[in-house]
Design an enzyme around this catalytic site. Structure first.
Site, PDB file in Angstrom:
ATOM      1  N   SER A 257       0.882  -0.887  -0.347  1.00 23.81           N
ATOM      2  CA  SER A 257      -0.473  -0.072   0.112  1.00 23.81           C
ATOM      3  C   SER A 257       0.640   1.374  -0.394  1.00 23.81           C
ATOM      4  CB  SER A 257      -0.692  -0.202   1.235  1.00 23.81           C
ATOM      5  OG  SER A 257      -0.399   0.050   2.236  1.00 23.81           O
TER       6      SER A 257
ATOM      7  N   LYS B 181       1.074   4.899   7.243  1.00 21.23           N
ATOM      8  CA  LYS B 181       0.603   5.324   6.245  1.00 21.23           C
ATOM      9  C   LYS B 181       1.318   6.701   6.263  1.00 21.23           C
ATOM     10  CE  LYS B 181      -2.691   2.191   5.248  1.00 21.23           C
ATOM     11  NZ  LYS B 181      -2.336   1.653   4.239  1.00 21.23           N
TER      12      LYS B 181
END
Lengths: 417, 129
Positions: free
Chosen positions: B49, B86
């Site tokens: 990701s 993230k």
């Protein structure tokens, strides 16, 4: 001022650092060989799991409440403890590592709002390491201990307590039983009761000269310390140990002599290694061997043997240990545990022999040094005595070990990306 | 890692090495990547990701807990009890991936976001180890 920082449920907290899913949940850590519960998170304590409970006794409770169970992971705990120490040194250079989870910090000459300062220390250790701690601040070690205890016990303190004025420490002393004072054991508590001393405050107000005469000099020091006069300094270099013990339960009950001898050899080797690290020699060795006290026909024996000359040679120590253990052994018993203790230790500098009583040879010392250096460089157990055996069936059982997150490349925590 | 600069050798006699006067300590990658060792941990990336920012599966992450997370930082957060990497979008209160296959994760009002540390650097291996 002195600061005492104490890690909360240290081992259990270490296990939570890289497992956010376990924070706020019950966690226990087991001793060597998964024998006893040695650390409990706050939540595990609330379930009624006591300190040092045998694992087999609380196993059902742990399962029923889905408690996270860990075997001791010393590489992790050692690294985290070191990080806590390093971080504390940012607040002041003089740190005494009292134990793996307790440290004293000397902030002599500093003027601060101590409650604020303690909070800053606590927040920093949480943010940088994720280690929850209790912080006690006071002018002496004994008072710092008292403050640390209050920091944990009194919810309003929220982990930080500064006893920086006589009013504050006297307030606390009135609410503290004398046996909760650092260094006051059960027997001393009884003796003090004869003098009508029940609380820490009573002791602080007692006449030190009289108690010194009637009890001992230590009590005088404790009284001074309780009145904010420091008598115990920081010990930055830990003093050499006076005794070195290596005792452990076997992974399984052993009936044959030969694996018991192997285990005893390993314990003796470990103890000898520690002896050399602190530059000492041993003169007498204590050994014991016993079966499980929870089983019928409990059998336990011990012996003390003398070395011919003060030595730190693993081979000499192992030979003596094996002979003695063979003597203690009895066929038919299911042995659970053995121990080797080096009990009479002298500094290496005093170990020189003379013409008539030769000491340890120079060569022996050099051989041991070479062995230690190799093991240090290539990892523990690279070189060992064949007498330890190659396949160690009696080795510690550690069924629930977590990864060595910070010390092994293969064990690094995984982060979802 | 030690990248050796000029090292002077002790010359018993003869002309002294002019490099001796310019001796410096060897470069250390630790020093370059880690400013606060006690507050830093290393971790292994697991997933795809964050590819858009050059963080690939199995890359090494250097995470500093002492840094205050700022808008746009690559951070490690505790998300559903799991360590997750993230991008912190403080302005809109969300966590972003660096891969279009993954939707932003909103942080709701009152929801506590626990930042475990700021990713200072990542290390990519160009040869399988």
């Amino acid at each position: 001022m002195l600061v005492l920082v104490d890690c909360n449920s240290c081992y259990a907290s270490c296990e939570q650092i890289f497992r956010p899913d376990l924070r706020g949940r019950p966690v226990v850590v087991l001793s060597n060989n998964d024998g006893f519960v040695v650390a409990r998170s706050k939540e595990a304590k609330l379930l009624g799991i006591g300190d040092l409970e045998p694992f087999f006794k609380v196993q059902h409770l742990l399962r029923a409440h889905r408690v996270a169970i860990f075997s001791s992971n010393y590489p992790l705990y050692g690294d985290i403890s070191h990080r806590v120490m390093t971080t504390l040194r940012e607040f002041g250079p003089n740190v005494e590592v009292y134990s793996i989870d307790e440290m004293f910090l000397d902030l002599h000459g500093l003027q601060e709002d101590w409650q604020d300062y303690g909070r800053k220390i606590r927040n920093t250790l949480w943010r940088n390491i994720r280690m929850p701690v209790g912080v006690g601040i006071a002018p002496s070690k004994t008072l710092a201990k008292l403050a640390n205890r209050a920091a944990k016990k009194i919810p309003k303190c929220d982990g930080v307590c500064a006893l920086d004025t006589p009013e504050k420490w006297q307030w606390m002393q009135r609410r503290t039983a004398v046996n909760d004072v650092w260094g006051i054991g059960r027997r001393l508590t009884k003796r003090l009761a004869d003098f009508g001393i029940e609380t820490a405050y009573d002791l602080a107000q007692a006449n030190p000269k009289i108690l010194r005469r009637r009890i001992n000099v230590n009590i005088e020091r404790t009284i001074e310390e309780l009145n904010g006069i420091p008598c115990l300094g920081l010990e930055e270099e830990p003093p050499a140990k006076k005794q070195i013990y290596c005792t452990r339960s076997f992974g399984e009950k052993l009936t044959d002599l030969s694996p018991i001898l192997q285990a005893a050899t390993l314990y003796a080797s470990r103890a000898a290694e520690k002896l050399r690290t602190q530059k000492s020699l041993v003169k007498s060795i204590h050994l014991f061997l016993h079966t499980s006290p929870h089983e019928p026909n409990y059998y336990s024996r011990s012996a003390v043997v003398q070395t011919q000359y003060p030595t730190d040679d693993t081979r000499v120590i192992v030979r003596l240990v094996r002979e003695a253990i063979a003597d203690l052994y009895r066929p038919g018993c299911r042995f659970m545990k053995a121990g080797v203790g080096l009990i009479e230790i002298i500094p290496r500098a005093l170990g020189q022999g003379d013409l008539f009583t030769p000491g340890q040879s120079l060569r022996a010392g050099q051989t041991m040094q070479a062995m230690d250096r190799i093991n240090k460089k290539f990892g523990r157990g690279t070189l060992f005595l064949g007498a330890e055996g190659i396949q160690k069936k009696w080795k510690m059982r550690q069924a629930f070990t977590s990864p060595a997150y910070t010390t092994r490349w293969g064990d690094l925590p995984r982060v979802k990306t | 890692m030690k990248l050796s600069p000029l090292y002077g050798h002790g010359v018993a006699c003869g002309f002294p090495s002019p490099a001796d006067d310019h001796k410096e300590a060897a470069l250390s990658l630790d020093e370059h990547l880690i400013s606060k060792p006690a507050a830093t941990f290393m971790a292994r990336a697991n997933g795809d990701s964050m590819m858009g920012l050059g963080i690939f599966d199995k890359d090494l992450l250097i995470v500093d807990r002492s840094l205050t997370p700022a808008h746009g930082d690559v951070v490690v957060v505790a998300l559903d009890g799991q360590l997750t990497c993230k991008v912190l979008d403080q302005q809109q209160g969300r966590l972003l991936s660096a891969n279009d296959d993954y939707a932003p994760i909103p942080i709701w009002e009152g929801q506590e976001l626990i930042v475990e540390g700021v990713v200072k650097a990542s290390v990519r291996y160009h040869r399988p180890r």
